[in-house]
Design a protein around this motif. Sequence first.
Motif, PDB file in Angstrom:
ATOM      1  N   TRP A 157       0.865  -1.189   0.000  1.00  0.00           N
ATOM      2  CA  TRP A 157       0.000   0.000   0.000  1.00  0.00           C
ATOM      3  C   TRP A 157       0.891   1.225   0.000  1.00  0.00           C
ATOM      4  O   TRP A 157       2.045   1.152   0.449  1.00  0.00           O
ATOM      5  CB  TRP A 157      -0.901  -0.003   1.261  1.00  0.00           C
ATOM      6  CG  TRP A 157      -2.241   0.668   1.072  1.00  0.00           C
ATOM      7  CD1 TRP A 157      -2.487   2.008   0.958  1.00  0.00           C
ATOM      8  CD2 TRP A 157      -3.523   0.016   0.980  1.00  0.00           C
ATOM      9  NE1 TRP A 157      -3.841   2.223   0.798  1.00  0.00           N
ATOM     10  CE2 TRP A 157      -4.498   1.028   0.810  1.00  0.00           C
ATOM     11  CE3 TRP A 157      -3.943  -1.306   1.031  1.00  0.00           C
ATOM     12  CZ2 TRP A 157      -5.859   0.752   0.694  1.00  0.00           C
ATOM     13  CZ3 TRP A 157      -5.302  -1.577   0.905  1.00  0.00           C
ATOM     14  CH2 TRP A 157      -6.252  -0.561   0.739  1.00  0.00           C
ATOM     15  N   LYS A 159       0.174   4.648   1.586  1.00  0.00           N
ATOM     16  CA  LYS A 159      -0.813   5.428   2.338  1.00  0.00           C
ATOM     17  C   LYS A 159      -0.307   6.850   2.561  1.00  0.00           C
ATOM     18  O   LYS A 159       0.737   7.043   3.191  1.00  0.00           O
ATOM     19  CB  LYS A 159      -1.086   4.756   3.687  1.00  0.00           C
ATOM     20  CG  LYS A 159      -1.828   3.439   3.557  1.00  0.00           C
ATOM     21  CD  LYS A 159      -1.992   2.762   4.906  1.00  0.00           C
ATOM     22  CE  LYS A 159      -2.696   1.423   4.752  1.00  0.00           C
ATOM     23  NZ  LYS A 159      -2.521   0.560   5.936  1.00  0.00           N
ATOM     24  N   THR A 160      -1.067   7.796   2.071  1.00  0.00           N
ATOM     25  CA  THR A 160      -0.740   9.190   2.325  1.00  0.00           C
ATOM     26  C   THR A 160      -0.681   9.462   3.816  1.00  0.00           C
ATOM     27  O   THR A 160       0.118  10.271   4.282  1.00  0.00           O
ATOM     28  CB  THR A 160      -1.808  10.086   1.660  1.00  0.00           C
ATOM     29  OG1 THR A 160      -1.813   9.826   0.262  1.00  0.00           O
ATOM     30  CG2 THR A 160      -1.530  11.552   1.903  1.00  0.00           C
ATOM     31  N   ASN A 194      -1.897   2.567  -5.950  1.00  0.00           N
ATOM     32  CA  ASN A 194      -2.183   3.720  -6.807  1.00  0.00           C
ATOM     33  C   ASN A 194      -1.205   3.827  -7.997  1.00  0.00           C
ATOM     34  O   ASN A 194      -0.291   3.022  -8.116  1.00  0.00           O
ATOM     35  CB  ASN A 194      -2.367   5.004  -5.981  1.00  0.00           C
ATOM     36  CG  ASN A 194      -1.099   5.700  -5.522  1.00  0.00           C
ATOM     37  OD1 ASN A 194      -0.129   5.787  -6.252  1.00  0.00           O
ATOM     38  ND2 ASN A 194      -1.137   6.195  -4.297  1.00  0.00           N
ATOM     39  N   PRO A 195      -1.410   4.784  -8.872  1.00  0.00           N
ATOM     40  CA  PRO A 195      -0.601   4.811 -10.103  1.00  0.00           C
ATOM     41  C   PRO A 195       0.906   4.865  -9.864  1.00  0.00           C
ATOM     42  O   PRO A 195       1.680   4.324 -10.651  1.00  0.00           O
ATOM     43  CB  PRO A 195      -1.101   6.075 -10.810  1.00  0.00           C
ATOM     44  CG  PRO A 195      -2.518   6.212 -10.364  1.00  0.00           C
ATOM     45  CD  PRO A 195      -2.521   5.768  -8.929  1.00  0.00           C
ATOM     46  N   GLY A 214      -8.938  -0.572  -1.464  1.00  0.00           N
ATOM     47  CA  GLY A 214      -9.412   0.777  -1.719  1.00  0.00           C
ATOM     48  C   GLY A 214     -10.753   0.806  -2.434  1.00  0.00           C
ATOM     49  O   GLY A 214     -11.421  -0.211  -2.624  1.00  0.00           O
ATOM     50  N   ASP A 215     -11.122   1.996  -2.837  1.00  0.00           N
ATOM     51  CA  ASP A 215     -12.438   2.213  -3.446  1.00  0.00           C
ATOM     52  C   ASP A 215     -12.429   1.844  -4.928  1.00  0.00           C
ATOM     53  O   ASP A 215     -11.368   1.778  -5.545  1.00  0.00           O
ATOM     54  CB  ASP A 215     -12.835   3.678  -3.275  1.00  0.00           C
ATOM     55  CG  ASP A 215     -13.086   4.031  -1.812  1.00  0.00           C
ATOM     56  OD1 ASP A 215     -13.804   3.271  -1.143  1.00  0.00           O
ATOM     57  OD2 ASP A 215     -12.566   5.062  -1.345  1.00  0.00           O
ATOM     58  N   PRO A 216     -13.619   1.629  -5.499  1.00  0.00           N
ATOM     59  CA  PRO A 216     -13.703   1.256  -6.923  1.00  0.00           C
ATOM     60  C   PRO A 216     -13.527   2.464  -7.843  1.00  0.00           C
ATOM     61  O   PRO A 216     -14.453   2.895  -8.529  1.00  0.00           O
ATOM     62  CB  PRO A 216     -15.110   0.654  -7.037  1.00  0.00           C
ATOM     63  CG  PRO A 216     -15.900   1.359  -5.977  1.00  0.00           C
ATOM     64  CD  PRO A 216     -14.940   1.600  -4.839  1.00  0.00           C
ATOM     65  N   GLU A 217     -12.324   2.998  -7.826  1.00  0.00           N
ATOM     66  CA  GLU A 217     -12.053   4.226  -8.587  1.00  0.00           C
ATOM     67  C   GLU A 217     -12.089   3.956 -10.091  1.00  0.00           C
ATOM     68  O   GLU A 217     -11.611   2.928 -10.568  1.00  0.00           O
ATOM     69  CB  GLU A 217     -10.681   4.778  -8.206  1.00  0.00           C
ATOM     70  CG  GLU A 217     -10.623   5.234  -6.764  1.00  0.00           C
ATOM     71  CD  GLU A 217      -9.224   5.148  -6.199  1.00  0.00           C
ATOM     72  OE1 GLU A 217      -8.366   4.504  -6.825  1.00  0.00           O
ATOM     73  OE2 GLU A 217      -9.004   5.703  -5.114  1.00  0.00           O
ATOM     74  N   THR A 218     -12.621   4.926 -10.785  1.00  0.00           N
ATOM     75  CA  THR A 218     -12.721   4.818 -12.237  1.00  0.00           C
ATOM     76  C   THR A 218     -11.330   4.784 -12.881  1.00  0.00           C
ATOM     77  O   THR A 218     -10.470   5.599 -12.549  1.00  0.00           O
ATOM     78  CB  THR A 218     -13.501   6.028 -12.779  1.00  0.00           C
ATOM     79  OG1 THR A 218     -14.806   6.025 -12.192  1.00  0.00           O
ATOM     80  CG2 THR A 218     -13.632   5.965 -14.296  1.00  0.00           C
ATOM     81  N   MET A 220      -8.749   2.631 -12.827  1.00  0.00           N
ATOM     82  CA  MET A 220      -7.524   2.056 -12.247  1.00  0.00           C
ATOM     83  C   MET A 220      -7.140   0.734 -12.897  1.00  0.00           C
ATOM     84  O   MET A 220      -5.954   0.463 -13.122  1.00  0.00           O
ATOM     85  CB  MET A 220      -7.676   1.875 -10.736  1.00  0.00           C
ATOM     86  CG  MET A 220      -7.349   3.116  -9.931  1.00  0.00           C
ATOM     87  SD  MET A 220      -5.666   3.740 -10.199  1.00  0.00           S
ATOM     88  CE  MET A 220      -4.694   2.410  -9.495  1.00  0.00           C
ATOM     89  N   LYS A 250     -15.193  -3.686 -11.026  1.00  0.00           N
ATOM     90  CA  LYS A 250     -14.007  -2.930 -11.450  1.00  0.00           C
ATOM     91  C   LYS A 250     -13.410  -3.533 -12.729  1.00  0.00           C
ATOM     92  O   LYS A 250     -12.840  -2.825 -13.553  1.00  0.00           O
ATOM     93  CB  LYS A 250     -12.946  -2.935 -10.336  1.00  0.00           C
ATOM     94  CG  LYS A 250     -13.314  -2.071  -9.153  1.00  0.00           C
ATOM     95  CD  LYS A 250     -12.565  -2.453  -7.892  1.00  0.00           C
ATOM     96  CE  LYS A 250     -11.100  -2.172  -7.919  1.00  0.00           C
ATOM     97  NZ  LYS A 250     -10.475  -2.398  -6.569  1.00  0.00           N
ATOM     98  N   ALA A 254     -14.767  -2.338 -16.710  1.00  0.00           N
ATOM     99  CA  ALA A 254     -13.620  -1.595 -17.249  1.00  0.00           C
ATOM    100  C   ALA A 254     -13.689  -1.524 -18.771  1.00  0.00           C
ATOM    101  O   ALA A 254     -14.258  -2.404 -19.424  1.00  0.00           O
ATOM    102  CB  ALA A 254     -12.317  -2.264 -16.817  1.00  0.00           C
TER     103      ALA A 254
ATOM    104  N   ARG B 131      -6.308   8.072   2.728  1.00  0.00           N
ATOM    105  CA  ARG B 131      -5.093   7.292   2.490  1.00  0.00           C
ATOM    106  C   ARG B 131      -4.583   7.431   1.072  1.00  0.00           C
ATOM    107  O   ARG B 131      -3.422   7.120   0.806  1.00  0.00           O
ATOM    108  CB  ARG B 131      -5.355   5.802   2.783  1.00  0.00           C
ATOM    109  CG  ARG B 131      -5.669   5.502   4.230  1.00  0.00           C
ATOM    110  CD  ARG B 131      -6.015   4.029   4.409  1.00  0.00           C
ATOM    111  NE  ARG B 131      -7.159   3.629   3.604  1.00  0.00           N
ATOM    112  CZ  ARG B 131      -7.588   2.381   3.467  1.00  0.00           C
ATOM    113  NH1 ARG B 131      -6.963   1.402   4.080  1.00  0.00           N
ATOM    114  NH2 ARG B 131      -8.641   2.111   2.709  1.00  0.00           N
ATOM    115  N   LEU B 215     -15.889   9.590  -9.836  1.00  0.00           N
ATOM    116  CA  LEU B 215     -14.749   9.168  -9.014  1.00  0.00           C
ATOM    117  C   LEU B 215     -14.760   7.646  -8.855  1.00  0.00           C
ATOM    118  O   LEU B 215     -13.724   6.992  -8.902  1.00  0.00           O
ATOM    119  CB  LEU B 215     -14.797   9.863  -7.656  1.00  0.00           C
ATOM    120  CG  LEU B 215     -14.619  11.386  -7.718  1.00  0.00           C
ATOM    121  CD1 LEU B 215     -15.147  12.056  -6.463  1.00  0.00           C
ATOM    122  CD2 LEU B 215     -13.153  11.748  -7.927  1.00  0.00           C
TER     123      LEU B 215
END
Lengths: 283, 250
Positions: A157, A159-160, A194-195, A214-218, A220, A250, A254, B131, B215
């Motif tokens: 991960w 994580k920010t 993430n990217p 994480g979330d089902p982000e558009t 990815m 996801k 896609a 996060r 999003l």
Amino acid sequence: MTSAADLLRLVRDRLDPGGPVIDAHVHPLDNFGGFHIDGVRGDVDRLRGAARRVGITRACLFSLHTTVPRDPTPAQCRQANDYALAMRDASDGFFLPFCYVSPTTPAAAVAEIDRCVAGEGMVGIKLWVAQRATDPRLDPILQRSVDLAVPVLQHAWRKTTGNLPGESFPADVADLARRHPQARIIMAHLNGCNPRGVEDVRDCDNVFVDTSGGDPETGMVELAVERLGAHRVVYGSDAPIRHFGVTLAKVVGARLSDVDKRAILWDNLKGLLPERAGLGGME
Amino acid sequence: MIDTCVWTGHWGSLAIPGTPSDVIDSVTAVGATKILLSPLNGVWAHNLHAANAEVYAVAVTDERVLAAPLLDPTLPSWTEQVQVAVDVGAPLVRWLPAYSGFALESADGWARIVTDAQRILWVQTRLEDPRRQHPLGVVPDVDAAAVIDLARRHPDLAVVLGGATWKTVLDLAPAILSLPYCYADTSMVDGVDSALRLVDAGLATRLLYGSHAPLFMPLGAMARIVFDLDDETAHLILHENANTLLDRGR
């Protein structure tokens, strides 16, 4: 005028995966989610039922122990693995267990791998957050995975808000992959990595990424396919933390070819798992 | 089917297909017939009200769209924006307390203005998981319990808890059910059987379908409803509850 029932049927049709699906990343309800379950039997029935409702055919399962310790003792790993084996045996092979070990105790980890993979027929090895993937104590574990020809699924991960002390970053997974070019490593949690994390492992051909976390982000999954190739992406849900259907969407939703979707949902992971996983002839 | 949580515009940390037509196409493709649309472009603006013009314009030209303007009550001119919402027939307004920088504990005067305007108040507790936010732009979640406390202090105001996780909604279920016009959206309800467990907690008439598109992927938002719930309950969440609620704001 389309009726509500027709619309619901239409949506369910759109979510149809169009073939068999292996989920690379599932935990028992016993570990997460606050379910009141009746032991292994209850765990199998509810978890497998939720998976089958959305079209999951097989699920790689790793228990992190009922208390989910971040750095488990060898005894806790053994208990966790016994639970996963029991779920396999109670599920007619629906669950494909991975052996959970901690690199903090590498000799014990290798012994547990021998017990569970060589002895009991588990089909992979799971590493979580006990130590980062840059730690040399992972080396004997990775070497054993090569000897036994099973993949290693390594949590990762970015994580920010800050990773846990032993939690691997994608760059750590890349380091592990370069130290063990013969190993086949599944980096967990595409959306969590993430990217930037995708770029970190891009030149490591022995690293695959699961679509969980994480979330089902558009976009990815499309991004992972563009940067790594569809052959290095595998479907994973991280259930029960995440919903089988949301995570499946996801991939199914896609903007990818049907061939790429089939690869992600079935072909790629089938190719990583040993024959004893019993996936032949299920297409 | 009514999608109560849809956005249009640009988002810095995620490349999204965010033009109005892209977004409308993506949510209608999974069955939405009515869309509550808000402007992402306002979120990081010093005066977010300027971005509402875009969704007002779309609502005029596309009958599937209802504008859901963002309002920042810390701006001196915000009451004028409430009046604009009334004038154009926007039934629901959204607050983003974490981005606008105010505490719901101090928002009673502003809540009375929304009540008097007979609008529905949507309080968004999260737009993006902290996060995965850009490290130089971290915005914490709004405490969901504070949203319900606000609703409790304003029982005549219809309040929607937006962007809360299933566990948070489950924990707040008794409080939500104790209020006549309090709802939660499903856009961030995730996990095995999560919607089912909320329904089992008595919330079938208090959940609103939301996709959080662009999003999030709208097909995933639909999946959590249609796989686990019977058609009757799914219809409540996908249409009937929002329809009933929107009647209050019309």
